[in-house]
Design an enzyme around this catalytic site. Structure first.
Site, PDB file in Angstrom:
ATOM      1  N   GLY A  39      29.116 -24.949  27.981  1.00  0.00           N
ATOM      2  CA  GLY A  39      29.833 -23.864  28.630  1.00  0.00           C
ATOM      3  C   GLY A  39      29.139 -22.538  28.435  1.00  0.00           C
ATOM      4  O   GLY A  39      29.755 -21.481  28.457  1.00  0.00           O
ATOM      5  N   CYS A  40      27.834 -22.588  28.216  1.00  0.00           N
ATOM      6  CA  CYS A  40      27.070 -21.375  27.993  1.00  0.00           C
ATOM      7  C   CYS A  40      26.914 -20.625  29.299  1.00  0.00           C
ATOM      8  O   CYS A  40      26.392 -21.161  30.275  1.00  0.00           O
ATOM      9  CB  CYS A  40      25.702 -21.744  27.452  1.00  0.00           C
ATOM     10  SG  CYS A  40      24.675 -20.334  27.143  1.00  0.00           S
TER      11      CYS A  40
END
Lengths: 110, 102, 134
Positions: free
Chosen positions: A108-109
């Site tokens: 989820g960067c």
């Protein structure tokens, strides 16, 4: 890709993240920082060690929002801000610190 | 000829276990692996058919697959035997044929 | 952007296929966008939350500890269908305790997991804007 250090070769992906978590050591972290033109001081290490502990416990590298909140709780409110973390890791705290910590790129960067 | 029947699918997701139990002859054995091991749980919807199976066949379950899934051996139906990978290999040599109900 | 209600329905066991792990990854990525996220565990999906999973012997990554990070990601509405647990001889005690700290209640630690009946789960499904199945 790979990092060469003291006659040994450590495999990395195309963005420079270590392929094998267990390859990691302090010297390798310093070497990766050097390649980015950075020098790691105790404040960097505090976050890097925090990330390694977090990974050990949850088996993921936290997203930056989660990292910020958790650092504030663990290391003090003044450090749990994105300003503080971006000053330490200008390429993005989750991304850059995770790399030095030998972790995969955070889930989820963004 | 004796057969080792292997079931690797969850009894709740597929009919592999039912088909296996329907077609396994009394001198054959049953080995549960991977998601097949969920059938070992006592007090579950599968326990009565497993108890019945145990009266006709030796039933084995692969221990590393129980561990991976957090299934506690203490909650296993009585009479099922756990095997490790060596035990698995040994079983495959003791029977004439393997039948995997994929 | 108005927040939408997202429901992730998980119906597969954890290690026999990639679905369970992929679902968790998508949930974590989605959580970065601050939507209203709900997770439901139905059928074999309830096995994903089993305590004491140890994948050392089978050489697979153990992602069960990651469920405990969901609270940090503000994912704290986790519903497990009672009927699915009962059919499998399981109860809430067999599941990993998941908690979160409630911002609106002086950071009190609260349970994220709610065991609900099929009828209650049916209502929860009806309240969603988007439903994703794994």
């Amino acid at each position: 890709m790979a990092i060469e250090l003291e006659g040994k070769s450590y495999e990395t992906d195309e963005e420079g993240y270590l392929v094998n978590l267990s390859d990691w050591n302090d010297q390798l972290a310093n070497e990766m920082a050097k390649a980015d033109g950075a020098v790691l001081d105790e404040n960097h290490w505090e976050v890097i060690n925090f990330l390694r502990d977090y990974y050990e416990e949850y088996q993921i590298a936290p997203a930056v929002r989660v990292l910020t909140k958790a650092v504030g709780k663990k290391l003090g409110k003044d450090k749990g801000t994105s300003k503080y973390l971006y000053e330490l890791f200008p390429y993005g705290p989750a991304k850059q610190a995770c790399k030095y910590a030998g972790l995969p790129k955070p889930t989820g960067c963004v | 000829m004796s057969v080792l029947h292997i079931v690797n699918k969850s009894p709740y997701e597929r009919h592999s276990l039912d088909t296996c139990l329907r077609l396994a002859k009394p001198d054959s054995a049953i080995l549960l692996i991977e998601d097949g091991i969920y059938a070992v749980q006592q007090n579950s919807a599968t326990s009565s058919k497993m108890q019945q199976a145990l009266s006709n066949h030796p039933v084995y379950a692969l221990q590393p697959d129980l561990e991976a899934r957090g299934v506690n051996p203490d909650n296993m139906i009585d009479g099922i035997s756990l095997v490790d990978y060596d035990g698995f290999v040994k079983l495959t040599t003791e029977y004439d044929r393997l039948q995997s109900w994929l | 952007m108005a927040s939408k209600k997202f429901l992730y329905i998980n119906r597969r066991p954890p290690h026999g296929s990639i679905y369970a792990h992929e679902s968790l990854e998508v949930v974590l990525i989605g959580a970065a966008f601050e939507q209203d996220v709900t997770l439901a565990f139905i059928d074999d999906g309830v096995y994903q939350l089993m305590q004491n999973q140890d994948t050392g012997g089978v050489g697979l990554k153990n992602f069960a500890p990651t469920f405990r990070a969901l609270g940090d990601y503000d994912v704290n509405q986790i519903y497990v269908e009672q009927e699915s647990l009962e059919l499998r001889g399981l109860s809430k005690d067999d599941l990993i305790p998941l908690t979160y700290e409630d911002e609106d209640d002086d950071w009190a630690e609260k349970d994220s997991i709610h065991v609900v009946s099929s009828a209650e789960l049916a209502d929860i499904i009806e309240q969603q804007d988007v439903i994703l199945n794994f």
